[in-house]
Design a protein around this motif. Structure first.
Motif, PDB file in Angstrom:
ATOM      1  N   ALA A 171      -6.563  24.343  -4.505  1.00  0.00           N
ATOM      2  CA  ALA A 171      -6.564  25.687  -5.065  1.00  0.00           C
ATOM      3  C   ALA A 171      -6.771  26.701  -3.943  1.00  0.00           C
ATOM      4  CB  ALA A 171      -7.669  25.820  -6.101  1.00  0.00           C
ATOM      5  N   MET A 172      -6.307  27.904  -4.191  1.00  0.00           N
ATOM      6  CA  MET A 172      -6.521  28.961  -3.201  1.00  0.00           C
ATOM      7  C   MET A 172      -7.956  29.418  -3.238  1.00  0.00           C
ATOM      8  SD  MET A 172      -3.268  31.343  -3.791  1.00  0.00           S
ATOM      9  CE  MET A 172      -1.653  30.587  -3.838  1.00  0.00           C
ATOM     10  N   GLU A 173      -8.365  29.979  -2.143  1.00  0.00           N
ATOM     11  CA  GLU A 173      -9.723  30.501  -2.109  1.00  0.00           C
ATOM     12  C   GLU A 173      -9.754  31.929  -2.650  1.00  0.00           C
ATOM     13  OE1 GLU A 173     -10.977  31.366   2.039  1.00  0.00           O
ATOM     14  OE2 GLU A 173      -8.862  30.887   2.400  1.00  0.00           O
ATOM     15  N   GLU A 174     -10.927  32.401  -2.882  1.00  0.00           N
ATOM     16  CA  GLU A 174     -11.112  33.774  -3.327  1.00  0.00           C
ATOM     17  C   GLU A 174     -10.892  34.725  -2.145  1.00  0.00           C
ATOM     18  OE1 GLU A 174     -12.130  34.929  -6.596  1.00  0.00           O
ATOM     19  OE2 GLU A 174     -11.172  32.988  -6.883  1.00  0.00           O
ATOM     20  N   PRO A 175     -10.435  35.919  -2.413  1.00  0.00           N
ATOM     21  CA  PRO A 175     -10.262  36.862  -1.296  1.00  0.00           C
ATOM     22  C   PRO A 175     -11.622  37.331  -0.803  1.00  0.00           C
ATOM     23  CG  PRO A 175      -9.945  38.011  -3.359  1.00  0.00           C
ATOM     24  CD  PRO A 175     -10.151  36.551  -3.705  1.00  0.00           C
TER      25      PRO A 175
ATOM     26  N   GLY B 180       1.272  62.592  -2.382  1.00  0.00           N
ATOM     27  CA  GLY B 180       0.203  62.615  -1.379  1.00  0.00           C
ATOM     28  C   GLY B 180      -1.085  61.993  -1.882  1.00  0.00           C
ATOM     29  N   ASP B 181      -1.242  61.896  -3.210  1.00  0.00           N
ATOM     30  CA  ASP B 181      -2.448  61.292  -3.768  1.00  0.00           C
ATOM     31  C   ASP B 181      -2.467  59.780  -3.520  1.00  0.00           C
ATOM     32  OD1 ASP B 181      -3.466  63.651  -4.669  1.00  0.00           O
ATOM     33  OD2 ASP B 181      -2.848  63.391  -6.761  1.00  0.00           O
ATOM     34  N   THR B 182      -3.682  59.220  -3.626  1.00  0.00           N
ATOM     35  CA  THR B 182      -3.854  57.788  -3.400  1.00  0.00           C
ATOM     36  C   THR B 182      -4.061  57.051  -4.723  1.00  0.00           C
ATOM     37  OG1 THR B 182      -4.794  58.173  -1.217  1.00  0.00           O
ATOM     38  CG2 THR B 182      -5.336  56.079  -2.269  1.00  0.00           C
ATOM     39  N   VAL B 183      -3.415  55.906  -4.843  1.00  0.00           N
ATOM     40  CA  VAL B 183      -3.535  55.066  -6.037  1.00  0.00           C
ATOM     41  C   VAL B 183      -3.942  53.662  -5.585  1.00  0.00           C
ATOM     42  CG1 VAL B 183      -2.247  54.012  -7.935  1.00  0.00           C
ATOM     43  CG2 VAL B 183      -1.818  56.400  -7.314  1.00  0.00           C
ATOM     44  N   ALA B 184      -5.004  53.129  -6.176  1.00  0.00           N
ATOM     45  CA  ALA B 184      -5.447  51.777  -5.831  1.00  0.00           C
ATOM     46  C   ALA B 184      -4.665  50.764  -6.649  1.00  0.00           C
ATOM     47  CB  ALA B 184      -6.942  51.635  -6.091  1.00  0.00           C
ATOM     48  N   VAL B 185      -4.207  49.719  -5.981  1.00  0.00           N
ATOM     49  CA  VAL B 185      -3.455  48.666  -6.671  1.00  0.00           C
ATOM     50  C   VAL B 185      -3.998  47.305  -6.256  1.00  0.00           C
ATOM     51  CG1 VAL B 185      -1.353  50.065  -6.764  1.00  0.00           C
ATOM     52  CG2 VAL B 185      -1.708  48.512  -4.846  1.00  0.00           C
ATOM     53  N   GLU B 186      -3.682  46.303  -7.023  1.00  0.00           N
ATOM     54  CA  GLU B 186      -4.060  44.944  -6.666  1.00  0.00           C
ATOM     55  C   GLU B 186      -3.293  44.507  -5.419  1.00  0.00           C
ATOM     56  OE1 GLU B 186      -4.544  43.382 -11.257  1.00  0.00           O
ATOM     57  OE2 GLU B 186      -2.652  44.156 -10.491  1.00  0.00           O
ATOM     58  N   SER B 187      -3.878  43.593  -4.680  1.00  0.00           N
ATOM     59  CA  SER B 187      -3.189  43.079  -3.493  1.00  0.00           C
ATOM     60  C   SER B 187      -3.294  41.559  -3.487  1.00  0.00           C
ATOM     61  CB  SER B 187      -3.837  43.641  -2.227  1.00  0.00           C
ATOM     62  OG  SER B 187      -3.129  43.207  -1.095  1.00  0.00           O
ATOM     63  N   PRO B 188      -2.189  40.848  -3.599  1.00  0.00           N
ATOM     64  CA  PRO B 188      -0.817  41.353  -3.675  1.00  0.00           C
ATOM     65  C   PRO B 188      -0.513  41.912  -5.062  1.00  0.00           C
ATOM     66  CG  PRO B 188      -0.841  38.988  -4.009  1.00  0.00           C
ATOM     67  CD  PRO B 188      -2.254  39.380  -3.710  1.00  0.00           C
ATOM     68  N   THR B 189       0.571  42.676  -5.140  1.00  0.00           N
ATOM     69  CA  THR B 189       1.030  43.143  -6.442  1.00  0.00           C
ATOM     70  C   THR B 189       2.555  43.111  -6.466  1.00  0.00           C
ATOM     71  OG1 THR B 189       0.735  44.828  -8.152  1.00  0.00           O
ATOM     72  CG2 THR B 189       1.197  45.623  -5.926  1.00  0.00           C
ATOM     73  N   PHE B 190       3.144  43.364  -7.644  1.00  0.00           N
ATOM     74  CA  PHE B 190       4.605  43.241  -7.727  1.00  0.00           C
ATOM     75  C   PHE B 190       5.264  44.426  -7.028  1.00  0.00           C
ATOM     76  CE2 PHE B 190       5.674  46.129 -11.356  1.00  0.00           C
ATOM     77  CZ  PHE B 190       4.377  46.460 -11.717  1.00  0.00           C
TER      78      PHE B 190
ATOM     79  N   ILE C  88      -6.197  46.609  -2.962  1.00  0.00           N
ATOM     80  CA  ILE C  88      -7.545  46.080  -3.207  1.00  0.00           C
ATOM     81  C   ILE C  88      -7.463  44.559  -3.332  1.00  0.00           C
ATOM     82  CG2 ILE C  88      -9.538  46.172  -4.755  1.00  0.00           C
ATOM     83  CD1 ILE C  88      -8.909  48.879  -3.470  1.00  0.00           C
ATOM     84  N   PRO C  89      -8.303  43.814  -2.589  1.00  0.00           N
ATOM     85  CA  PRO C  89      -8.273  42.349  -2.682  1.00  0.00           C
ATOM     86  C   PRO C  89      -8.366  41.881  -4.131  1.00  0.00           C
ATOM     87  CG  PRO C  89      -9.728  43.037  -0.912  1.00  0.00           C
ATOM     88  CD  PRO C  89      -9.285  44.290  -1.618  1.00  0.00           C
ATOM     89  N   THR C  90      -7.631  40.851  -4.437  1.00  0.00           N
ATOM     90  CA  THR C  90      -7.521  40.398  -5.823  1.00  0.00           C
ATOM     91  C   THR C  90      -7.644  38.882  -5.880  1.00  0.00           C
ATOM     92  OG1 THR C  90      -6.155  42.312  -6.377  1.00  0.00           O
ATOM     93  CG2 THR C  90      -5.973  40.407  -7.825  1.00  0.00           C
ATOM     94  N   SER C  91      -8.481  38.411  -6.777  1.00  0.00           N
ATOM     95  CA  SER C  91      -8.761  36.978  -6.897  1.00  0.00           C
ATOM     96  C   SER C  91      -7.711  36.294  -7.752  1.00  0.00           C
ATOM     97  CB  SER C  91     -10.136  36.789  -7.535  1.00  0.00           C
ATOM     98  OG  SER C  91     -10.188  35.576  -8.232  1.00  0.00           O
ATOM     99  N   PRO C  92      -7.246  35.113  -7.334  1.00  0.00           N
ATOM    100  CA  PRO C  92      -6.289  34.367  -8.159  1.00  0.00           C
ATOM    101  C   PRO C  92      -6.894  33.980  -9.506  1.00  0.00           C
ATOM    102  CG  PRO C  92      -6.551  33.355  -5.978  1.00  0.00           C
ATOM    103  CD  PRO C  92      -7.597  34.400  -6.107  1.00  0.00           C
ATOM    104  N   GLN C  93      -8.212  33.981  -9.605  1.00  0.00           N
ATOM    105  CA  GLN C  93      -8.859  33.622 -10.863  1.00  0.00           C
ATOM    106  C   GLN C  93      -9.161  34.833 -11.726  1.00  0.00           C
ATOM    107  OE1 GLN C  93      -9.130  30.664 -11.904  1.00  0.00           O
ATOM    108  NE2 GLN C  93      -8.737  29.510 -10.035  1.00  0.00           N
ATOM    109  N   THR C  94      -9.805  35.841 -11.146  1.00  0.00           N
ATOM    110  CA  THR C  94     -10.387  36.898 -11.969  1.00  0.00           C
ATOM    111  C   THR C  94      -9.760  38.270 -11.739  1.00  0.00           C
ATOM    112  OG1 THR C  94     -12.098  37.182 -10.287  1.00  0.00           O
ATOM    113  CG2 THR C  94     -12.610  35.726 -12.145  1.00  0.00           C
ATOM    114  N   GLY C  95      -8.721  38.330 -10.934  1.00  0.00           N
ATOM    115  CA  GLY C  95      -8.044  39.606 -10.754  1.00  0.00           C
ATOM    116  C   GLY C  95      -8.697  40.501  -9.723  1.00  0.00           C
ATOM    117  N   ILE C  96      -8.479  41.783  -9.867  1.00  0.00           N
ATOM    118  CA  ILE C  96      -8.906  42.748  -8.856  1.00  0.00           C
ATOM    119  C   ILE C  96     -10.408  42.613  -8.586  1.00  0.00           C
ATOM    120  CG2 ILE C  96      -9.400  44.644 -10.483  1.00  0.00           C
ATOM    121  CD1 ILE C  96      -7.997  46.518  -8.398  1.00  0.00           C
TER     122      ILE C  96
END
Lengths: 507, 507
Positions: free
Chosen positions: A79-83, A200-210, A227-235
């Motif tokens: 399994a992958m590790e957590e970010p 110009g505004d900033t939007v936070a997204v999951e990383s990776p994302t589509f 934003i680092p995102t866990s394969p298990q629990t998301g952002i």
């Protein structure tokens, strides 16, 4: 052992039973009710127990039947590790996805593709073509003026009612008038971000994302903060919190809570709730992209983030494109306090949606046909996902890692030796196979050694052969990399070591 | 007399013949070929002659049959005057249409509307419902995977071919790959302006123009610069030239060359050509919205502005919404040098369009069914336009003015005494009638005393009664205005004087 929470202790008990062979592959775990009685625990503890075992891959949920012990774990696949969520997030940056994607897409178009592992939907035969066709033909026959009158501005009333009613299942109470029909989820996201933020505004997204989302950000002149995102629990809420305190100009957070694309994570309810509070308390809009929730294999449908929203700060976007009919561009948005603004933007951007698809889809959902389709679809995808994961475990070199998501049609695969997926993309293309390289899912180089592999098509000999060849390509790539004099690749081929080496390099 | 151009001298000759009664209403003018032979003139002079007589209302073109002498001019209704193009244009301004439109639309929704004169399309029965339905049903039957596979990104190939081929009729030579299918013309305009301009930039538009465009400008943060526009010949090139030299930040000009909405003007070819040159030489993008050209009643289809484009500076947008099927959202764009940018923006905004409508529409166009429909539609609209104009002439007070456009389903009516159309809107609404007040078509107050009246519905007793009541409302409004002590309304009720008085006030 006693310091572990109760559900963990019980989970360990059942894992022991599996090891001991008293629970075999295919056996059913006691039902939630039985677990409550057997161990004198609450429903929520019983659920935690089952979900923990599920996320660790010991059991799997089957629709309405309970949890079943899985087949033996894959031998070589880890399994992958957590970010590393404690790291400071990447600085806000203007994403430059369009050119990159255009290049990948053009490369794909210029070559004859026989096996498309880059695609992001299921095979046509997995969708209810006949029911859709019949519903449309009927609507055309019964409504002679359907095509010669303009359809309703917000969307077809019956369809919006069906959507509003269905939302109750995921904990959302919205009126049909709160639902605005859009051209797929992508238009909903466009409208949401146009209403909330300005260039110009900033939007936070999951990383990776589509990459679709990254393209939307770029086309609207918005800056994406990954934003680092866990394969298990998301952002990672910790990383998001840190980002909010580091950058004071974040206007919105966009998340895919259920079967995140490409990573497959499903956010626990407690995380969703905390995310709502976090955004609310900092005056940051929360945009929920719920494209995949109907594909999640759980006993009860996962609750929408929007269901915890009390102030209109959550904008809910969804679509039927991936789950009911890839030939339809039918999505919707419930935009909370941006509702009026979004409605005006939609009118100025594309006017109303055509009614025919809405009538047909509304009928299929209302009749129960959609739920029957979903059960079949989830089962098929489950099997295909397992078969694909097995093939990857069999054919890819050791050190390859993946997480088996709880639904959907894609696998997010980490390549060993930090092998560049772009090299794999090129090599595969020469053999008429298309894969989605990790570089499509982030503006950072962090995911260059990942691939997204589609498993929405029936697992055929051709798919098996393709995956075998892909595995060889990866193996050859790793070997070539090792033979380089300057290679830092001292990692052994044991998966355990690969985990550590990957962590060391990622830090 | 000799100083007049040849075609004018000949036109005077034929007008004399009409006055003398040697040419009666319904009589056919000599054909173009006969005119050439009779007067030893070129085809272009013969065409100029016919078009001059047509634009002055002496003759009318009928599809493929030639020019016919019109019924006697309406008794009391005068034509509108040309705009004062020598005046400096309004300063660039941020339009604020959305709130205004939202108010009008909400007022309309809150009231029971029995007669909708504000609508901008024809009655459902004027469109080929059955052909569309059959084409769709056939496509659904013949293509079992139509709804369960994603459709082509640029648009359905066959449809784009049909569009490219049809473009030849209006002088445009484009490849199917230059055609990108959109959700109606409104999305095409959005994409064009997003590709060309950035928030804060200035875009020149016709004045008056349709509120949809003003909403697009506002939603994209663009500033609209309104250029005086002639009811006969469209945008004033002199005024535009002046504007270009006054403001150096104009990024684009958007025009509706054929049956401009709401004013009904059709640009002469010479104007189109000059406009292309003017924009080209100043590096200003030219956006052509060609929604209505298929409704123009001329012997040959009017040439697209894009047909003179040699550098990719003209962006062509069109749609089938108003001419084939108001229930479809099917438009397209040929974006010249912004093509790649527009394609990416479209992908990020709404992805591909659904294929079904494209297949059905493409079939109907290719089979000739569309042209047959257009001939019928133009005839029906012609009759309805005449009936509506007659009713307005009969029921509205003297001083009312309108121009009879050469096609389409709307009449642009100037109210006498500069009576506010908003007052008429309110009074009409109380009697369950909806009209489109002039204030919807400009950000300036200039058009407050205009109404746009739909004539796309068959002229029934109810329509006749509604127009009679509208005429009374206008008359009552004028009377009330006159009785005000401070009223400056010294104008007599003779239309001739009203013309002069209106000019004096407009200056």
């Amino acid at each position: 052992m006693d310091s572990l929470p109760l559900y963990r202790q019980l989970a360990a008990h059942y894992v022991d039973a599996i090891h001991a062979g008293s629970l075999k592959a295919g056996d059913k775990l006691p039902s939630l009710r039985s677990l409550m009685r057997l161990h004198d625990i609450s429903l929520s503890t019983a659920l935690q127990l089952c979900r923990a075992m599920e996320s660790e891959g010991w059991v799997e949920a089957r629709d309405r039947s309970g949890y079943f012990v899985r087949r033996p774990q894959r031998l070589v696949i880890a399994a992958m590790e957590e970010p590393a969520s404690g790291l400071p997030p990447d600085p806000a940056q203007f994403v430059n996805m369009r050119t990159r994607m255009a290049n990948f897409m053009a490369r794909g178009r210029l070559n004859e593709v026989k096996l498309n592992f880059a695609i992001s939907r299921a095979a046509p035969e997995l969708y209810p073509a006949e029911a859709l066709r019949n519903a449309m033909t009927r609507a055309l026959r019964q409504r002679p003026e359907l095509l010669t009158t303009a359809s309703s501005q917000k969307g077809h009333e019956q369809f919006r009612q069906v959507v509003a009613q269905r939302n109750l299942r995921v904990g959302m109470t919205v009126a049909p008038d709160d639902v605005l029909v859009t051209n797929g989820c992508i238009e909903a996201l466009n409208l949401a971000l146009r209403a909330i933020a300005k260039p110009g505004d900033t939007v936070a997204v999951e990383s990776p994302t589509f990459y679709g989302l990254l393209q939307v950000l770029e086309s609207l002149g918005l800056r994406g903060l990954e934003i680092p995102t866990s394969p298990q629990t998301g952002i990672s809420l910790e990383a998001l919190d840190l980002a909010i305190h580091t950058y004071d100009d974040i206007k919105a957070v966009v998340v895919v809570p259920h079967l995140q694309n490409p990573i497959g994570s499903v956010m626990p309810d407690a995380h969703k709730q905390r995310l709502v509070q976090l955004c609310e308390s900092h005056g940051i809009a929360l945009v929920e992209d719920d494209t995949y929730s109907d594909l999640v294999e759980t006993e009860v449908p996962p609750r929408a983030i929007k269901s915890w929203d009390r102030t209109g700060n959550v904008v809910y976007c969804a679509s039927l494109h991936k789950v009911l009919a890839p030939g339809l561009r039918l999505g919707w948005i419930t935009a909370g306090r941006w509702h009026a603004q979004v409605e005006m933007l939609k009118y100025a951007q594309t006017r109303n949606n055509e009614a025919l698809a809405q009538i047909a889809a509304g009928e299929i959902i209302a009749s129960g046909g959609y739920d029957r389709h979903l059960r079949r679809l989830r089962e098929r995808l489950h099997t295909q996902r397992d078969q694909t994961a097995d093939a990857i475990a069999r054919y890819f070199p050791s050190g390859t890692r993946l997480n088996l998501p709880r639904g959907g049609f894609q696998l997010w695969v980490e390549l060993p030796e930090r092998l560049s997926s772009v090299a794999v993309f090129e090599a595969a293309l020469r053999e008429h196979m298309l894969v989605a390289p990790g570089a499509q899912f982030s503006n950072a180089a962090r995911f260059d050694h990942y691939l997204r592999i589609n498993c929405g098509w029936p697992f055929s000999e051709a798919v098996d052969a393709g995956l075998r060849r892909l595995g060889q390509i990866v193996e050859e790539g790793c070997a070539a990399q090792k033979s380089l004099p300057a290679s830092a690749s001292a990692a052994t081929r044991s998966p355990r070591v690969a985990v550590q080496s990957s962590r060391a390099r990622a830090a």
